[in-house]
Structure formats: structure tokens, C-alpha cells
Design a protein around this motif. Structure first.
Motif, short mmCIF file in Angstrom:
data_model
loop_
_atom_site.label_atom_id
_atom_site.label_comp_id
_atom_site.label_asym_id
_atom_site.label_seq_id
_atom_site.Cartn_x
_atom_site.Cartn_y
_atom_site.Cartn_z
N GLY A 10 -20.44 6.61 -46.99
CA GLY A 10 -20.16 7.02 -48.35
C GLY A 10 -19.76 5.87 -49.25
N THR A 11 -19.72 4.64 -48.73
CA THR A 11 -19.30 3.50 -49.54
C THR A 11 -20.19 3.32 -50.76
N ALA A 12 -21.51 3.38 -50.54
CA ALA A 12 -22.43 3.18 -51.65
C ALA A 12 -22.23 4.24 -52.74
N GLU A 13 -22.02 5.50 -52.30
CA GLU A 13 -21.81 6.57 -53.27
C GLU A 13 -20.50 6.39 -54.04
N LEU A 14 -19.45 5.99 -53.30
CA LEU A 14 -18.16 5.75 -53.97
C LEU A 14 -18.26 4.59 -54.95
N LEU A 15 -18.98 3.55 -54.55
CA LEU A 15 -19.12 2.40 -55.42
C LEU A 15 -19.87 2.77 -56.70
N GLU A 16 -20.92 3.54 -56.54
CA GLU A 16 -21.69 3.97 -57.71
C GLU A 16 -20.83 4.80 -58.65
N ALA A 17 -20.04 5.71 -58.08
CA ALA A 17 -19.16 6.56 -58.90
C ALA A 17 -18.07 5.73 -59.57
N ALA A 18 -17.51 4.77 -58.84
CA ALA A 18 -16.46 3.92 -59.40
C ALA A 18 -17.00 3.09 -60.56
N ARG A 19 -18.21 2.58 -60.41
CA ARG A 19 -18.82 1.81 -61.49
C ARG A 19 -19.06 2.67 -62.73
N ALA A 20 -19.21 3.95 -62.51
CA ALA A 20 -19.41 4.87 -63.63
C ALA A 20 -18.08 5.29 -64.25
N GLY A 21 -16.97 4.75 -63.74
CA GLY A 21 -15.66 5.04 -64.32
C GLY A 21 -14.82 6.04 -63.59
N ASP A 22 -15.19 6.40 -62.36
CA ASP A 22 -14.43 7.38 -61.57
C ASP A 22 -13.30 6.66 -60.84
N GLY A 23 -12.09 6.80 -61.38
CA GLY A 23 -10.93 6.13 -60.79
C GLY A 23 -10.59 6.64 -59.41
N ASP A 24 -10.78 7.94 -59.17
CA ASP A 24 -10.50 8.48 -57.84
C ASP A 24 -11.45 7.89 -56.80
N ALA A 25 -12.69 7.71 -57.17
CA ALA A 25 -13.66 7.11 -56.24
C ALA A 25 -13.27 5.67 -55.93
N PHE A 26 -12.81 4.95 -56.95
CA PHE A 26 -12.37 3.57 -56.72
C PHE A 26 -11.18 3.56 -55.77
N GLY A 27 -10.25 4.49 -55.95
CA GLY A 27 -9.09 4.56 -55.07
C GLY A 27 -9.49 4.82 -53.63
N ARG A 28 -10.46 5.73 -53.41
CA ARG A 28 -10.92 6.00 -52.05
C ARG A 28 -11.67 4.81 -51.46
N LEU A 29 -12.32 4.04 -52.33
CA LEU A 29 -13.09 2.88 -51.89
C LEU A 29 -12.18 1.76 -51.40
N VAL A 30 -11.11 1.48 -52.17
CA VAL A 30 -10.26 0.32 -51.84
C VAL A 30 -9.03 0.72 -51.04
N GLY A 31 -8.70 2.01 -51.02
CA GLY A 31 -7.49 2.44 -50.33
C GLY A 31 -7.38 1.99 -48.89
N PRO A 32 -8.46 2.13 -48.08
CA PRO A 32 -8.37 1.71 -46.68
C PRO A 32 -8.16 0.21 -46.49
N LEU A 33 -8.36 -0.58 -47.54
CA LEU A 33 -8.22 -2.03 -47.43
C LEU A 33 -6.88 -2.54 -47.96
N ARG A 34 -6.10 -1.66 -48.58
CA ARG A 34 -4.85 -2.10 -49.21
C ARG A 34 -3.90 -2.73 -48.19
N GLY A 35 -3.77 -2.12 -47.01
CA GLY A 35 -2.83 -2.62 -46.01
C GLY A 35 -3.17 -4.02 -45.54
N GLU A 36 -4.45 -4.26 -45.23
CA GLU A 36 -4.81 -5.59 -44.74
C GLU A 36 -4.76 -6.63 -45.85
N LEU A 37 -5.03 -6.22 -47.11
CA LEU A 37 -4.88 -7.15 -48.22
C LEU A 37 -3.42 -7.53 -48.41
N ARG A 38 -2.52 -6.55 -48.23
CA ARG A 38 -1.08 -6.85 -48.33
C ARG A 38 -0.67 -7.85 -47.27
N ALA A 39 -1.12 -7.64 -46.04
CA ALA A 39 -0.77 -8.56 -44.96
C ALA A 39 -1.31 -9.96 -45.24
#
Length: 352
Positions: A10-39
Motif C-alpha cells: 500500500g506504500t504507492a497508494e499512500l504516497l499518491e494520496a499524500a501527494r494529493a494532500g491527504d494528511g492521514d495517508a502521509f501519517g500512515r506512510l511515515v509513522g512506521p519510520l518515526r521510531g528509527e528516525l528518532r534513534a
């Protein structure tokens, strides 16, 4: 060997939706990476607070510039690491280097306020659950206090290269792309960084030391140490130390070394008070939330987070972070007098 994957199906679909301005889709796209980015930002900056700021800024910048993201098969993870790394490097250049009191001479207290490396709660490493066993060990070792403190002795660019290459597993060519530099520059920075760290790091990481002890051995060492403190047993504490053990208490600049030095510190009055120690994990290693009895409040009040570095079954170093917020490590804000002492906390205490 990277420390994670993109959002998955679903990454491609989330990315397409996020580019169209869907903030929730962007959150689901980057959310799983937040922890490792923090570390990652914590390793670069030596501060959880600074790391959180860098990650938030990274995600804000990513959201604003998503339309310019050069999509290579929907793999957003390297792009986020590039933004995060550059943001962290900017913060490093603007702020003082973080260190530990033992990086300075006991007689050489700085004339200006120092910036100290901060502890990192293990509960923020839950994103490593899906990694391979080898990758989990690397992730654990890369947030150990000695490693993070040693990184602060590297130039900002050397830190970034070392982490991208040896912790995150990016090849030299991709690292060069993330840092907008050449492969030759990456290889040179990595060589210099390895040389500096070789002189600063202990022979064995805490991850490997703790694994060698096993869960039962970890519980026994932790129980003995906490019980000695709660009993006011100075000789019991000293007997658990290596001959060259060190004890420091940031933000205080003074630190103590060896049996005589640490015994003198303990005799100076710290063990005249009543203590409770609660076991916890921080920076991938053994730690204790420490509580000292307060007559005015008729309770044990927080007095710091003690990170313990082991060498075998002996304590080689203790860094007591006096200003740590124990609640951020999942510990209580205070303890009642009838709360059980530490020796009752260890029977079911989990190892790593």
C-alpha cells in the motif's frame, strides 16, 4: 543491512494520496519510520529532546516538499533519512558538543555550562521487533551510552557517514548520495571515524556482555547492586566494582574513579539517606530509577536515572543522570514508604 523497511503493502497508494494532500495517508506512510528516525537523530545529537525536534522538523519538511520527492519505486525511507541527517547535522553545528563528565579532567570543570549526553528509554526501541537478530544487536549497540558519547568526538560529517554505513547499512555510493558528497569522501570519513572510535569504545558492548550473562545473571547482578544501595552497604557496592570503575552525575562535573575514589564519595554522606532502586532498561543496558527518602513529603522522591555499564559481573561505570524524568522511562513519579524494596522487584524481571 538496513534497520527497517518502507511502510509495506500500500506504500504507492499512500504516497499518491499524500501527494494529493491527504494528511492521514502521509501519517500512515511515515509513522512506521518515526521510531528509527528518532534513534538515528539521537545517535547524531546525543539528546532525545534534540532528536524529537529534528524528527518533527524532518516530517514537516517532508510533508511540505512531498511533491518534489523523486519516487524510485515508492521507497521513501532513504529520502527521509537524507532530510533527517541534514537537519541533525545543522543542529550539531549550531549547538555545543554533548559529552559526559568523564570526558573531562576531574579538576578541569568547564567555565561555561556543559551540554551532556542524555539517556534514551528502551521503550522507544520497539520498532526493532521486526528486525533480524543480527540487526537487533546492531540497533541495541548503536544506542549504548558509550557509543553515543564516543560519536560526539567525531566531526558531524564523520558521525553521519559512520551511522549511515555501519549502523544503517547503506552502501558507500548511496551514502554519498544522501550526503551530497563523493564516494571517496565517504570512504575517507569512515576510515577516520573508525580510527577515533577504536580508541574510545570498550572491548565488548553492553549488548554482548548482557547476552553472555543471560537473563538469570542479569537479574542477579541487578538485585545485588540495588540491594546494597538500599541497605547502605558501602563495601557491598565497592566489591561489585571493577578496579578502574568510574562514577559520574551529570549535570555535576565532578566524577570519581577506582575503589578508593568511589568509596570516599559514598562515605561523604550519600548513603546516609534511605534509597529505593527500580530496575529499568535505557540505552540498551541495565539502569535504575533511584528514589531518595524525603521527610517533608513522607515519600521516596526521584533522584536520578543510573545507567550501569558492566564488565562481566562487575560494574565498570555508573552514569547517574540527576535531572532525568523517570516517568519517561515508565517509572513512577514517587514511591510510598510501604512500596517494596528493589529485592522484591527482580523475581520476574525480564532480561533483554
Amino acid at each position: 543491512m538496513g534497520q527497517g523497511t518502507d511502510a509495506g503493502r500500500g506504500t504507492a497508494e499512500l504516497l499518491e494520496a499524500a501527494r494529493a494532500g491527504d494528511g492521514d495517508a502521509f501519517g500512515r506512510l511515515v509513522g512506521p519510520l518515526r521510531g528509527e528516525l528518532r534513534a538515528h537523530c539521537y545517535r547524531l545529537l546525543g539528546s532525545l529532546h534534540d532528536a524529537d525536534d529534528a524528527v518533527q522538523d524532518t516530517l514537516d519538511r517532508a510533508w511540505r516538499s512531498l511533491a518534489r520527492f523523486d519516487d524510485h519505486g515508492g521507497h521513501i525511507r532513504p529520502w527521509l533519512y537524507k532530510i533527517a541527517t541534514n537537519r541533525a547535522l545543522t543542529l550539531v553545528e549550531r549547538r555545543k558538543r554533548r559529552e559526559l563528565p568523564t570526558d573531562m579532567s576531574p579538576e578541569g570543570a568547564p567555565l561555561v555550562e556543559a551540554a551532556w549526553v542524555e539517556p534514551f528509554p528502551d521503550r522507544l526501541m520497539d520498532w526493532t521487533a521486526g528486525l533480524s537478530p543480527e540487526a537487533r544487536v546492531i540497533a541495541r549497540e548503536s544506542v549504548e551510552l558509550a557509543f553515543v558519547a564516543a560519536l560526539q568526538h567525531l566531526s558531524p560529517r564523520q558521525r553521519a557517514v559512520l551511522l549511515l554505513r555501519e549502523v544503517l547499512g547503506y552502501p558507500a555510493s548511496e551514502t554519498a548520495g544522501l550526503l551530497d558528497t563523493s564516494v571517496a569522501a565517504v570512504n575517507s570519513a569512515l576510515q577516520r571515524a573508525r580510527k577515533v572510535l577504536a580508541d574510545l569504545l570498550p572491548e565488548a558492548s553492553q549488548a554482548r556482555t548482557l547476552d553472555a550473562l543471560g537473563d538469570a545473571g542479569q537479574r542477579e547482578v541487578a538485585r545485588r547492586y540495588a540491594t546494597a544501595w538500599e541497605a547502605g552497604d558501602i563495601e557491598g557496592i565497592v566489591a561489585m566494582l571493577t578496579e578502574d570503575a568510574r562514577y559520574s552525575m551529570p549535570p555535576l562535573t565532578a566524577w570519581y574513579t577506582g575503589h578508593d575514589g568511589i568509596r570516599g564519595f559514598l562515605l561523604d554522606g550519600v548513603l546516609r539517606r534511605r534509597w529505593r532502586f527500580l530496575p529499568v532498561w535505557a540505552n540498551g543496558q541495565l539502569a535504575f530509577g533511584t528514589y531518595m527518602w524525603d521527610d517533608a513529603r513522607s515519600a521516596f522522591m526521584p533522584c536520578g536515572l543510573d545507567l550501569v555499564m558492566l564488565r562481566g559481573r562487575r560494574v565498570a561505570e555508573v552514569v547517574s543522570f540527576l535531572e532525568a524524568d523517570l516517568t519517561s522511562f515508565g517509572l513512577p513519579a514517587q514511591l510510598a514508604e510501604n512500596d517494596p524494596p528493589a529485592r522484591d522487584e527482580f523475581a520476574g524481571w525480564p532480561g533483554l
